[in-house]
Scaffold this active site. Structure first.
Site, short mmCIF file in Angstrom:
data_model
loop_
_atom_site.label_atom_id
_atom_site.label_comp_id
_atom_site.label_asym_id
_atom_site.label_seq_id
_atom_site.Cartn_x
_atom_site.Cartn_y
_atom_site.Cartn_z
CD GLU B 50 31.08 -13.13 53.11
OE1 GLU B 50 31.76 -12.49 53.53
OE2 GLU B 50 31.24 -13.41 51.91
CG PHE B 112 39.00 -22.93 45.09
CD1 PHE B 112 39.97 -22.16 46.00
CD2 PHE B 112 37.79 -21.91 44.80
CE1 PHE B 112 39.89 -20.95 46.05
CE2 PHE B 112 37.92 -20.72 44.67
CZ PHE B 112 39.07 -20.06 45.39
CD GLN B 113 36.00 -19.82 47.62
OE1 GLN B 113 34.73 -19.84 47.04
NE2 GLN B 113 36.66 -18.54 47.63
CE LYS B 162 28.70 -23.83 40.66
NZ LYS B 162 30.18 -22.89 40.26
CG MET B 470 33.21 -2.91 79.49
SD MET B 470 32.56 -1.93 80.79
CE MET B 470 30.77 -2.00 80.55
#
Ligand SMILES: Cc1ncc(C[n+]2csc(CCOP(=O)(O)OP(=O)(O)O)c2C)c(N)n1
Lengths: 183, 565
Positions: B50, B112-113, B162, B470
């Site tokens: 993602e 969940f999640q 959802k 760097m």
């Protein structure tokens, strides 16, 4: 209380959307940018779905200018005014629970009268004092009652409003070009 | 018309002109994904991570000026977006992010999640929404696009449970927007604009500092007109690069920590800074109290909170640059500033920051120089973060607007891969080169698979120094060469890796092979990668160490004859 060493305090009011999470957005912004809030009070305003907040903040002029601009930048904040330099009435409400007995009760009542405060509850070993006024007045009463033994203090934080009929939006804050805009 | 929440999201995106979505599905956002086939106008590009979706949406937005779109599921899907959202927020990139959330009844139960996505993204978005009512979807999406793409742009996140996606409600797309707390100032105060014109007329040594705002506002012509009319040299900030052509006689390049010495010195010597859509970032100012103390400052920006934030300003103007400059240009008097321009020319001769020393070794600066020649300064250049980013900013000669794409404020390594993917999707007709660090490239290289799969034709130039270059440079300068945790002693074989992904892979370790390899990569029909094995301990010059002033400027040590020239 204003003492010599502490940063100056200013009073800022904001008209904000009355939505879940708005307080979180505002406090998160203050925390993230390291701005200090001395007190914060929130309640319904005269307009439906809008709340009005009063902030007492600490900082020099440029810090306070940044604070008001960043407040205004939040989408849910509709209007911000720095009213410190205006003719305002500011008040705070406090409930102070103080120890008392037969010997001390009348002495406490005298002090309460001098402050035009009220006793709102009496128990055998304590009293609850209700006081309203500016922050200094509440501080002084609290200080005086300490010698009797203060059990608990509840303070609302300062709320403030302009005197006269003018609406806040008409009186420009100290920032002449930041007032009407946000990004 | 009745629609499900998912259909409403898709329909609203179409009404906002969206054509591409970068994302990856999961349980909470699945109803939305399963609706996609009903909307063939929406092209969905399935990423590998993602973070890639967020950076790609960002890269897309930087080259098109239109909001980029990223989708992810709840919990880990949303948290994987965070680096990309923060990057967009720091650089004011318009983006609309849609995340799935657990069903309304489960919110707050550690389901969940479940993650508090709006809570986590609150400080890294311009605004965000948790949608608790299906019929609110059209209004919220419309507001999200409006807020993301107007004023000072930025990412807006819309978190949708959802069951809100599944439920049906009446769809009505609003034709107006009512956000009382959001009214960007566009016009600029007329009296202040007049004052600015007067201050410019009084100045003998003015410089323009052109920032990212010029690009957002599309004020290229206006900037050019101001510079040419009053003969004012133009300095471009890192994200202001490509807002003004690098080959213009008045262009002085980038200032600051790794900027051109002459640009930083010109700021120091100027009597007036005209700051346009920039925010006096610490990489430019160094120590703010020692920055440009002899000059007056005009600051024009659309965000009032940027004015006076880091540097005190004499003439503040809040407004959209294109509009403000149009008015200002009418009032500005023609001038020549001959002596001042000669002074800057002298600074350029005395401090040749663009000089590349002659050597047989493969120098990164030389590669960028060759890339610039091979593409005639007309490619879109996407970078990661570190030395290669600074060399790309210094040595590529940008000719076209909106062609330098880089994570400036956030400095997010890994941007070079997915950011380039999004840029190519946004500008399919342009040549897109990713100038990558071997470190940053490995952070997001999974997206190579996405590019091959979707025929997204990006060319990669990995500036492979086997170091987190760097950071190594800082260790060399400030920690007596104590190279703690900065060397990659076993990098993968990038050529084989390219082949494994189905791309063309080339390796160059010899100077003479640079141009042929670039040409071969460009003529190849598909994504290609060149592993440039460069000098490991090359440093970026000039350098002004963090928090210091122009007086601490370090220039590249040069052989005698060059100094004498
Ligand atoms: C995600 C992330 N982690 C760490 C850093 C700190 N950092 C800045 S530059 C740099 C080195 C980058 O190495 P590489 O991508 O190989 O580029 P180079 O500097 O060698 O050109 C690091 C680790 C960062 N900017 N971003």
């Amino acid at each position: 209380m204003m003492t010599n060493g502490s940063p100056p305090r200013r009073t800022i009011t904001a008209l904000v959307q009355d939505k879940p999470g708005v307080l979180n957005r505002i406090s998160s912004m203050f925390r993230r940018r390291g701005f200090n809030i001395a007190s914060l009070a929130v309640g319904h305003s005269e307009e439906a779905d809008l709340s009005r907040m009063t902030f007492v903040v600490e900082g020099d002029d440029s810090t306070v200018e940044q604070m008001t601009k960043h407040l205004h930048k939040l989408i849910d904040v509709i209007r911000v005014s720095d009213i410190s330099d205006q003719n305002i009435v500011s008040r705070e409400l406090a409930l102070i629970k103080v120890k008392s007995n037969v010997q001390t009760r009348s002495e406490i009542m005298q002090i309460v009268n001098v402050f035009r405060a009220h006793i709102v509850d009496v128990a055998p070993d304590s009293l609850i004092v209700e006081v309203s006024g500016n922050e200094d007045k509440v501080d002084s009463l609290h200080e005086l009652l300490k010698s009797f033994g203060v059990v608990e203090v509840m303070r609302t934080g300062t709320i403030a409003i302009n005197r006269g009929a003018g609406s806040r939006s008409k009186r420009a804050g100290r920032v002449d070009w930041g007032e009407a805009s946000s990004v | 018309m009745k629609m499900t929440g998912s259909q409403m999201v898709c329909e609203s995106l179409i009404r906002e002109g969206v054509d591409v979505i970068f994302g990856l599905p999961g349980g909470a956002i699945l109803p939305l994904y399963q609706t996609l086939p009903e909307f063939p106008q929406l092209r969905h590009i399935l990423v590998r991570h993602e973070q890639g979706a967020a950076h790609a949406a960002d890269g897309y937005a930087r080259v098109t000026g239109r909001p980029g779109i990223a989708w992810a599921t709840s919990g880990p899907g949303a948290t994987n977006l965070i680096t990309g959202i923060a990057t967009a927020q720091m650089d004011s990139i318009p983006m609309v992010v849609v995340t799935g959330q657990v069903a309304r009844a489960a919110i707050g139960s550690d389901a969940f999640q479940e993650t508090d996505t709006t809570g986590i993204t609150l400080p890294i978005t311009k605004h965000n929404y948790l949608v608790m009512d299906t019929e609110e979807i059209p209004r919220i999406i419309k507001e999200a696009f409006h807020i993301a793409s107007t004023g000072r742009p930025g990412p807006v996140l819309v978190d949708i449970p959802k069951d809100v996606l599944q439920e049906e409600a009446e769809f009505e797309y609003p034709d107006s927007i009512d956000v009382p707390g959001y009214k960007p100032t566009l016009e600029g105060h007329p009296a202040q604009i007049k004052r600015a014109a007067r201050v410019i007329a009084e100045s003998e040594r003015p410089v323009i500092l052109a920032g990212h705002g010029i690009i957002f506002s599309g004020a290229y012509d206006e900037l050019r007109e101001l510079a040419e009319k009053a003969q004012i040299p133009v300095i471009t900030t890192l994200l202001g690069i490509s807002s003004f052509p690098d080959d213009h006689v008045l262009c002085v390049g980038m200032p600051g920590m790794h900027g051109m010495a002459y640009a930083s010195k010109a700021i120091e010597d100027a009597d007036l800074l005209i700051a346009l859509g920039m925010r006096f970032d610490d990489r430019i100012t160094g120590k703010p109290s020692a920055f440009a103390i002899r000059s007056r400052k005009i600051h024009i920006d659309i965000d009032p909170s940027e004015i006076g934030k880091n540097i005190p300003v004499d003439v503040p103007i809040v407004g959209d640059l294109k509009r403000v400059l149009r008015k200002l240009n009418k009032m500005v008097k023609p001038a020549t500033h001959l002596e001042w321009i000669q002074h800057i020319d002298r600074l350029k001769r005395e401090h040749p920051s663009m000089y590349i020393r002659p050597t047989d070794k493969l120098l990164p600066q030389f590669i960028i120089n060759q890339l610039s020649k091979a593409t005639e300064g007309r490619a879109v250049i996407v970078t990661g973060v570190g030395q290669h980013q600074m060399w790309a900013a210094q040595h590529y000669m940008f000719k076209d607007p909106q062609t330098f794409v880089s994570s400036g404020g956030s400095g997010a390594m890994g941007y070079e891969v997915a950011g380039a993917m999004g840029a190519k999707v946004g500008a399919p007709d342009r040549v897109v080169w990713s100038v990558a660090g071997d470190g940053g490239f490995q952070m997001t290289m999974a997206e190579l698979a996405t590019m091959v799969e979707n025929r997204i034709n990006v060319k990669f130039a990995i500036i492979n120094n086997s170091f987190l270059g760097m950071v190594r440079q800082w260790q060399e300068f400030f920690y007596q060469k104590s190279y703690v945790a900065t060397q990659y002693t076993h990098n993968p074989d990038f050529v084989k890796l390219a082949e494994a992904f189905g791309m063309l892979g080339l390796r160059v370790s010899d100077k003479t092979q640079v141009m042929p390899a670039i040409e071969q990569a460009m003529s190849y029909d598909g994504p290609a990668l060149i592993d440039f094995v460069v000098e490991e301990e090359e440093n970026v010059y000039p350098m002004i160490p963090a928090g210091q002033s122009i007086h601490s400027l370090i220039e590249e040590p040069r052989p005698e004859e060059v100094v004498a020239r």
